[in-house]
Scaffold this active site. Sequence first.
Site, mmCIF file in Angstrom:
data_model
loop_
_atom_site.group_PDB
_atom_site.id
_atom_site.type_symbol
_atom_site.label_atom_id
_atom_site.label_comp_id
_atom_site.label_asym_id
_atom_site.label_seq_id
_atom_site.Cartn_x
_atom_site.Cartn_y
_atom_site.Cartn_z
ATOM 1 N N SER A 145 0.864 -1.195 0.000
ATOM 2 C CA SER A 145 0.000 0.000 0.000
ATOM 3 C C SER A 145 0.894 1.236 0.000
ATOM 4 C CB SER A 145 -0.854 0.004 1.275
ATOM 5 O OG SER A 145 -1.505 1.255 1.440
ATOM 6 N N TYR A 158 -2.431 -2.512 10.440
ATOM 7 C CA TYR A 158 -2.458 -2.535 8.971
ATOM 8 C C TYR A 158 -1.181 -1.909 8.407
ATOM 9 C CZ TYR A 158 -4.098 -1.584 4.208
ATOM 10 O OH TYR A 158 -4.222 -1.521 2.844
HETATM 11 N N1 LIG Z 1 -8.665 -0.198 -1.359
HETATM 12 C C1 LIG Z 1 -7.585 0.541 -1.185
HETATM 13 O O1 LIG Z 1 -7.659 1.782 -1.239
HETATM 14 C C2 LIG Z 1 -6.249 -0.095 -0.930
HETATM 15 C C3 LIG Z 1 -5.132 0.759 -0.843
HETATM 16 C C4 LIG Z 1 -3.894 0.187 -0.608
HETATM 17 C C5 LIG Z 1 -3.763 -1.190 -0.494
HETATM 18 N N2 LIG Z 1 -4.858 -1.995 -0.598
HETATM 19 C C6 LIG Z 1 -4.656 -3.449 -0.477
HETATM 20 O O2 LIG Z 1 -5.240 -4.101 -1.589
HETATM 21 C C7 LIG Z 1 -5.543 -5.446 -1.236
HETATM 22 C C8 LIG Z 1 -6.958 -5.756 -1.672
HETATM 23 O O3 LIG Z 1 -7.835 -4.954 -0.898
HETATM 24 P P1 LIG Z 1 -9.188 -4.349 -1.461
HETATM 25 O O4 LIG Z 1 -9.158 -2.905 -1.169
HETATM 26 O O5 LIG Z 1 -9.447 -4.814 -2.819
HETATM 27 O O6 LIG Z 1 -10.192 -4.988 -0.381
HETATM 28 P P2 LIG Z 1 -11.489 -5.892 -0.479
HETATM 29 O O7 LIG Z 1 -11.951 -6.035 0.928
HETATM 30 O O8 LIG Z 1 -12.436 -5.353 -1.479
HETATM 31 O O9 LIG Z 1 -10.915 -7.296 -1.005
HETATM 32 C C9 LIG Z 1 -10.127 -8.120 -0.192
HETATM 33 C C10 LIG Z 1 -10.517 -9.560 -0.445
HETATM 34 O O10 LIG Z 1 -9.656 -10.381 0.378
HETATM 35 C C11 LIG Z 1 -10.436 -11.439 0.868
HETATM 36 N N3 LIG Z 1 -9.845 -12.023 2.072
HETATM 37 C C12 LIG Z 1 -9.878 -11.530 3.348
HETATM 38 N N4 LIG Z 1 -9.295 -12.385 4.183
HETATM 39 C C13 LIG Z 1 -8.873 -13.432 3.446
HETATM 40 C C14 LIG Z 1 -8.206 -14.639 3.757
HETATM 41 N N5 LIG Z 1 -7.870 -14.954 5.017
HETATM 42 N N6 LIG Z 1 -7.924 -15.492 2.754
HETATM 43 C C15 LIG Z 1 -8.299 -15.206 1.479
HETATM 44 N N7 LIG Z 1 -8.937 -14.092 1.128
HETATM 45 C C16 LIG Z 1 -9.224 -13.211 2.098
HETATM 46 C C17 LIG Z 1 -11.799 -10.817 1.157
HETATM 47 O O11 LIG Z 1 -12.810 -11.816 1.231
HETATM 48 C C18 LIG Z 1 -11.963 -9.868 -0.018
HETATM 49 O O12 LIG Z 1 -12.677 -10.480 -1.075
HETATM 50 C C19 LIG Z 1 -5.320 -5.545 0.277
HETATM 51 O O13 LIG Z 1 -4.066 -6.155 0.525
HETATM 52 C C20 LIG Z 1 -5.311 -4.097 0.713
HETATM 53 O O14 LIG Z 1 -4.573 -3.911 1.880
HETATM 54 C C21 LIG Z 1 -6.104 -1.468 -0.805
#
Ligand SMILES: NC(=O)c1ccc[n+]([C@@H]2O[C@H](COP(=O)([O-])OP(=O)(O)OC[C@H]3O[C@@H](n4cnc5c(N)ncnc54)[C@H](O)[C@@H]3O)[C@@H](O)[C@H]2O)c1
Length: 286
Positions: A145, A158
């Site tokens: 991130s 986080y």
């Molecule tokens: N959304 C943002 O702005 C943002 C910014 C920086 C980083 N990220 C990172 O991007 C990645 C994806 O996040 P997102 O924003 O798409 O979130 P999201 O919640 O939409 O998707 C995350 C997915 O991970 C799955 N998940 C959770 N625990 C799990 C487990 N134990 N095993 C398998 N799957 C699991 C969830 O069911 C979900 O479908 C994450 O690592 C998050 O930290 C997101």
Amino acid sequence: MSMEALRGGVAVITGAGSGIGEGLARVAAEYGMKVVVADIAVDRAQSVASAIVEQGGEALAVKVDVSTPDSIDALAATVHEHWGDVTLLVNNAGVETLGFTWELSTAQWEKTLNINIHGAIHGVRAFAPRMIAAGKPAWIANTASIGGLGMMPIQTSYILSKHALISFSECLYLEMQIKQAPIRVSAILPGPVATRIFQDGGTTIDTGSEQHRVLMNAMLEADGISGYEAAQRILPQIAAGDFWVSTHPEITREMAAGRAAHLTALGNPALPVEVLRGMGLSIDGE
Ligand SMILES: NC(=O)c1ccc[n+]([C@@H]2O[C@H](COP(=O)([O-])OP(=O)(O)OC[C@H]3O[C@@H](n4cnc5c(N)ncnc54)[C@H](O)[C@@H]3O)[C@@H](O)[C@H]2O)c1
């Protein structure tokens, strides 16, 4: 290397039932990859895989809990049996947890670190040996991130997990060089992407962290790009072999420069008061 290098290959994406992972699965399929849509929420994974298949792509939904070594080992065995060598592994699954360090329960700490950090470690441990043995060009990307370049109180579990994923990815990159393995390693540093991450985010019971969660969710809904758009920006950078992969290059550069300046000055941690207020937090005593 261009996206053409990925065509026809096998992509394994964890957390692909939603958000950025879903976007990556869809875009990888559009580029002709066979996609393993892996998620703990198997219903969501199944609907993403079905949508890909309906559009003429190839996808397989698999339930995985990335925090459990046996579950990722089983995923690796299923993928190998089904489609053979893996071309692209994206350790993307991640969760948010909000609250003061001392107020999060042990279970909340363990959940966050087990999914966000150990999930990526288990992924590499389970998939990298076969990828190296195959001797073919392949890619491993870990979703960190932009938060891995800065600090954010109340999201401590986080934020530290994302710092860890950056150093993990850097060491892994160097390990692949030592082994002269044709595996490119990337750290993905998404900026704001409108996903369910803050809707699902755990909090402590105090109203401060709940208020922070609601604000962060609103911020992503207002300012975030879609998971699909994020993936369209991310995948070509991975295919090109870039280590640092951004969705918002200007913010990434600004944060990296700020972090570098802070470390060069060996300054004390500080967040501008207006940032704290924007997060719905007040300084004690104000
Ligand atoms: N959304 C943002 O702005 C943002 C910014 C920086 C980083 N990220 C990172 O991007 C990645 C994806 O996040 P997102 O924003 O798409 O979130 P999201 O919640 O939409 O998707 C995350 C997915 O991970 C799955 N998940 C959770 N625990 C799990 C487990 N134990 N095993 C398998 N799957 C699991 C969830 O069911 C979900 O479908 C994450 O690592 C998050 O930290 C997101």
